[in-house]
Write a protein that holds these residues in place. Structure first.
Motif, PDB file in Angstrom:
ATOM      1  N   ASN A 359       0.818  -1.212   0.000  1.00 17.65           N
ATOM      2  CA  ASN A 359       0.000   0.000   0.000  1.00 17.65           C
ATOM      3  C   ASN A 359       0.853   1.264   0.000  1.00 17.65           C
ATOM      4  N   TRP A 360       1.805   1.344   0.942  1.00 19.31           N
ATOM      5  CA  TRP A 360       2.571   2.576   1.068  1.00 19.31           C
ATOM      6  C   TRP A 360       3.624   2.709  -0.020  1.00 19.31           C
ATOM      7  N   SER A 361       4.105   1.602  -0.557  1.00 20.25           N
ATOM      8  CA  SER A 361       5.008   1.689  -1.710  1.00 20.25           C
ATOM      9  C   SER A 361       4.268   2.272  -2.912  1.00 20.25           C
ATOM     10  N   MET A 362       3.042   1.792  -3.146  1.00 22.28           N
ATOM     11  CA  MET A 362       2.240   2.333  -4.242  1.00 22.28           C
ATOM     12  C   MET A 362       1.909   3.800  -4.002  1.00 22.28           C
ATOM     13  N   ALA A 363       1.597   4.156  -2.748  1.00 27.79           N
ATOM     14  CA  ALA A 363       1.243   5.545  -2.432  1.00 27.79           C
ATOM     15  C   ALA A 363       2.393   6.491  -2.772  1.00 27.79           C
ATOM     16  N   VAL A 364       3.602   6.119  -2.369  1.00 29.96           N
ATOM     17  CA  VAL A 364       4.770   6.974  -2.629  1.00 29.96           C
ATOM     18  C   VAL A 364       4.976   7.160  -4.124  1.00 29.96           C
ATOM     19  N   VAL A 365       4.896   6.057  -4.885  1.00 34.13           N
ATOM     20  CA  VAL A 365       5.145   6.140  -6.326  1.00 34.13           C
ATOM     21  C   VAL A 365       4.045   6.929  -7.022  1.00 34.13           C
ATOM     22  N   VAL A 366       2.773   6.695  -6.656  1.00 33.86           N
ATOM     23  CA  VAL A 366       1.653   7.386  -7.298  1.00 33.86           C
ATOM     24  C   VAL A 366       1.742   8.889  -7.072  1.00 33.86           C
ATOM     25  N   ILE A 367       1.944   9.302  -5.830  1.00 32.14           N
ATOM     26  CA  ILE A 367       2.021  10.741  -5.542  1.00 32.14           C
ATOM     27  C   ILE A 367       3.250  11.360  -6.204  1.00 32.14           C
ATOM     28  N   ALA A 368       4.361  10.624  -6.245  1.00 30.78           N
ATOM     29  CA  ALA A 368       5.556  11.127  -6.934  1.00 30.78           C
ATOM     30  C   ALA A 368       5.283  11.316  -8.426  1.00 30.78           C
ATOM     31  N   LEU A 369       4.503  10.411  -9.026  1.00 32.71           N
ATOM     32  CA  LEU A 369       4.135  10.559 -10.439  1.00 32.71           C
ATOM     33  C   LEU A 369       3.343  11.840 -10.677  1.00 32.71           C
ATOM     34  N   VAL A 370       2.370  12.111  -9.807  1.00 32.79           N
ATOM     35  CA  VAL A 370       1.555  13.321  -9.956  1.00 32.79           C
ATOM     36  C   VAL A 370       2.428  14.571  -9.845  1.00 32.79           C
ATOM     37  N   LEU A 371       3.298  14.588  -8.861  1.00 28.89           N
ATOM     38  CA  LEU A 371       4.149  15.757  -8.643  1.00 28.89           C
ATOM     39  C   LEU A 371       5.187  15.932  -9.753  1.00 28.89           C
ATOM     40  N   THR A 372       5.569  14.829 -10.408  1.00 31.01           N
ATOM     41  CA  THR A 372       6.580  14.893 -11.468  1.00 31.01           C
ATOM     42  C   THR A 372       5.977  15.258 -12.814  1.00 31.01           C
ATOM     43  N   PHE A 373       4.913  14.555 -13.221  1.00 25.35           N
ATOM     44  CA  PHE A 373       4.321  14.773 -14.545  1.00 25.35           C
ATOM     45  C   PHE A 373       3.336  15.948 -14.562  1.00 25.35           C
ATOM     46  N   ARG A 374       2.582  16.157 -13.473  1.00 27.61           N
ATOM     47  CA  ARG A 374       1.759  17.339 -13.212  1.00 27.61           C
ATOM     48  C   ARG A 374       0.503  17.477 -14.075  1.00 27.61           C
ATOM     49  N   THR A 375       0.390  16.812 -15.206  1.00 24.48           N
ATOM     50  CA  THR A 375      -0.832  16.842 -16.021  1.00 24.48           C
ATOM     51  C   THR A 375      -1.155  15.433 -16.482  1.00 24.48           C
ATOM     52  N   SER A 376      -2.443  15.196 -16.732  1.00 20.10           N
ATOM     53  CA  SER A 376      -2.838  13.866 -17.211  1.00 20.10           C
ATOM     54  C   SER A 376      -2.316  13.624 -18.619  1.00 20.10           C
ATOM     55  N   SER A 377      -2.136  14.695 -19.409  1.00 18.55           N
ATOM     56  CA  SER A 377      -1.588  14.529 -20.760  1.00 18.55           C
ATOM     57  C   SER A 377      -0.156  14.023 -20.701  1.00 18.55           C
ATOM     58  N   ALA A 378       0.633  14.559 -19.765  1.00 22.31           N
ATOM     59  CA  ALA A 378       2.010  14.087 -19.616  1.00 22.31           C
ATOM     60  C   ALA A 378       2.027  12.643 -19.121  1.00 22.31           C
ATOM     61  N   LEU A 379       1.104  12.310 -18.218  1.00 23.86           N
ATOM     62  CA  LEU A 379       1.031  10.934 -17.721  1.00 23.86           C
ATOM     63  C   LEU A 379       0.576   9.974 -18.813  1.00 23.86           C
TER      64      LEU A 379
END
Length: 638
Positions: A359-379
């Motif tokens: 759970n917490w491994s996924m949480a860290v990676v998911v939130i890091a993805l949002v903060l890194t890519f910042r838009t759904s188009s980039a994701l």
């Protein structure tokens, strides 16, 4: 995506639990859990197809061509491949890539090259599943919250904080379980699909010409007009079929028939009406391509739609997260990842589990993805490669199963597998072109996870071989021990061992240091089968001189409970009665030391030693009470 495990007697509970729910209830439940991922794809799929990355012009022929590709991808990949065919490949009622891998391996010679390759494919597919699992919550929730830009552009700066807040709350509530929340998943998702269909019809009425996109000629014409370069648009089209694997993964929870009915008669029509409605809006106003989903919503309904879309994406994310728990438990049971602490979040449904480390491994990676890519188009650029590779692996494993297990169907399934293979390869090539734009992330994550899984599997094998090589055979040890028997003490000693023919190291250490032998001694081996639920739980063999050998079998979907299983030994023909209050469990905890000896590369041996040191002890994994346990340590070089 949680699954229901069987109780200790090996009886599979799913059938009985489905009986009183009824088909309608199962269909609603399937809509809420199984189709959450694919159901949120309309938020971003068509917008990405016309993004600057692909350079398409939103004219009549191009819009109809893209819509035609989306429609026929949904029909061929999801409807025919997953819903119609792969749902037939049930491993005693269970689905998912690990279950499909286990089913394919049962068809092949044990230890052969084909079985090894199937295992490699399955493990790599499971690794890609986790890569997909961390991108889905990020892109789904972010795309829903981005609707704020349409209704209130001044709130643009709040999109990232709100997304992180929603995701943080989602992961923080996992420890409470999904039983209560799950009751409202179905109705909310039903409302979401009804809203998708209604919006689609509303926009199609203004431009009914878009209905011609159902004709496959428009897809063919798109490729004719764009030549080989048109293949790369499949990198956006694949976003419409993400979630196809979830349909198969959740088969064991709802059954194939409810999933098929939900897809054929409700989910597929709702999705296609919405895609066609977005296409109609673009034909009417090409500027709507900036966000065709939300622009197509009447102004009075945009705020409620943002709320509903956010709820739908949270539900889709919830399904992916709990699916990660389920696949992780399967991988643990099959010996591909280290043991982790598993918590049960429901007293009535044992399949409701929570694995904090996952759970917490996924949480860290998911939130890091949002903060890194910042838009759904980039994701979206990062999304798709892991999905398409997983679909390709599913096709290859399906071909193995069809060839060996389906003699009546393989004459038509195998040719279709050839068609699926071509389509999957096209999706892989299209998404591979986005490596520099972000697709590198799921590939790197998938390869990293694959390396960890294979290293753990190979390290366990080397550890087992080393212990076996230096072990003492049981058939020669007991007669020799009885020539000068040590002091016998009352009670039962249970020694855990992975090798039935070798004396457990814990027994040798106990004799060496304590110089006593219990009145009754049990050599206990726990086996995990390649079927979800074990039909015959115990195998008991009387060795003599107060020694017994017991093998306990669990399916890969079950939670091992050794004390509960041993209580059944009193009912066996061997007449072994194990009193829980008079039993002491002995286990050896090996400290692995990497060496330059042949086996694995030195860095992999060190990695395995690190994983082994941090793995949850077998006692906790097998639910052995700590106050009845004695652990004895030993050093082992591999």
């Amino acid at each position: 995506m949680s699954h229901t495990s069987s109780p200790a007697n090996g009886a599979r509970p799913a059938a009985s639990s489905h009986g009183h729910i009824g088909l309608a209830g199962l269909i609603v439940g399937a809509i809420g859990v199984v189709f959450g991922d694919i159901g949120t794809s309309p938020l971003y799929t068509l917008r990405e197809a016309f993004s600057e990355h692909y350079g398409l012009i939103a004219d009549h022929d191009t819009v109809l061509g893209v819509l035609s590709m989306i429609f026929w991808s949904l029909m061929l990949v999801v409807t025919v491949k997953y819903v119609t065919i792969i749902l037939r490949a049930d491993n005693d009622g269970e689905g998912g890539i690990m279950a499909l891998m286990a089913l394919a391996q049962r068809c092949l010679a044990k230890g052969g090259r084909s079985g090894y390759l199937v295992g490699i494919l399955g493990v790599f597919g499971a690794s890609l599943f986790f890569s997909d699992g961390v991108i889905t919550p990020a892109i789904s929730v972010l795309s829903a919250v981005e609707g704020l830009e349409v209704v209130a552009p001044r709130l643009h700066a709040w999109i990232i904080p709100i997304t992180v807040l929603v995701l943080g709350a989602l992961f923080a509530t996992q420890r409470f379980g999904t039983a209560k929340v799950g009751r409202i998943f179905g109705p909310i998702t039903v409302l979401w699909f009804l809203a998708l269909a209604a919006l689609g019809v509303f926009n199609i009425i203004h431009e009914p010409e878009v209905l011609h996109a159902i004709n496959p000629w428009w897809a063919a014409r798109f490729f004719i007009d764009h030549s080989w370069g048109g293949v790369f648009i499949l990198g956006a089209v694949v976003l419409a079929v993400t979630g196809g694997e979830a349909i198969y993964t959740d088969m064991g929870h709802f059954g194939a028939r409810p999933i098929r009915y939900a897809w054929y008669f409700f989910v597929l029509p709702s999705l296609m009406l919405n895609y066609l409605g977005q296409g109609a809006l673009i034909l009417e106003d090409p500027a709507a391509i900036q966000n065709p989903f939300y622009i197509g919503v009447p102004e009075w309904a945009r705020w409620p739609m943002i709320v509903l879309a956010t709820a739908a994406t949270v539900i889709a994310s919830q399904a992916v997260i709990t699916g990660g728990f389920s696949v992780a438990r399967q991988a643990m049971q099959l010996g591909y990842i280290p043991r982790m602490r598993v918590r049960h979040t429901s007293s009535s449904t044992i399949g409701q589990i929570y694995i904090p480390a996952i759970n917490w491994s996924m949480a860290v990676v998911v939130i890091a993805l949002v903060l890194t890519f910042r838009t759904s188009s980039a994701l979206a650029a990062a999304y798709g490669i892991s999905v398409s590779l997983t679909m390709l692996i599913d096709t290859l494993l399906l071909a193995v199963v069809a060839r060996t297990l389906w003699p009546r169907w393989r004459s038509w399934v195998l040719p279709l597998c050839g068609v699926f293979f071509v389509v999957d390869i096209a999706f892989v090539i299209a998404n591979g072109a986005k490596v520099l734009q972000g697709a590198w992330f799921p590939l790197v994550l998938g390869i990293t996870l694959f390396t960890l899984l294979r290293t753990w599997r190979r390290g366990r094998q080397l550890l087992h071989e080393e212990v076996q090589q230096h072990g003492i055979r049981t058939d020669s040890f007991i007669p020799g021990l009885m020539l000068a028997p040590p002091v016998r003490v009352p009670g039962t000693a249970v020694f855990l061992t992975s090798d039935r023919g070798v004396v457990p190291q814990a027994l040798l250490h106990n004799l060496k240091h304590n110089k006593v032998l219990h009145e009754r001694n049990v050599f206990l081996t726990v086996e995990t089968l390649t079927v979800p639920y074990a039909q015959r739980r115990l195998k008991i063999e009387r060795i003599g001189e107060g020694f017994h050998r017991i093998v306990i079998r669990f399916g890969f979907m079950e939670t091992p409970d050794v004390p509960l299983a041993l209580m059944q030994s009193a009912d066996s023909d061997a007449g072994v009665c194990i009193d829980p209050m008079d039993t002491t469990y002995f286990t050896s905890r090996e400290t692995v030391v990497a060496s330059a000896r042949p086996g694995m590369a030195l860095w992999r041996e060190r990695l395995f030693a690190l994983l082994h040191r941090n793995a949850a002890p077998a006692s906790g994994f097998f639910r052995i009470p700590g106050n009845r346990l004695v652990e004895l340590g030993t050093h082992v070089e591999i």
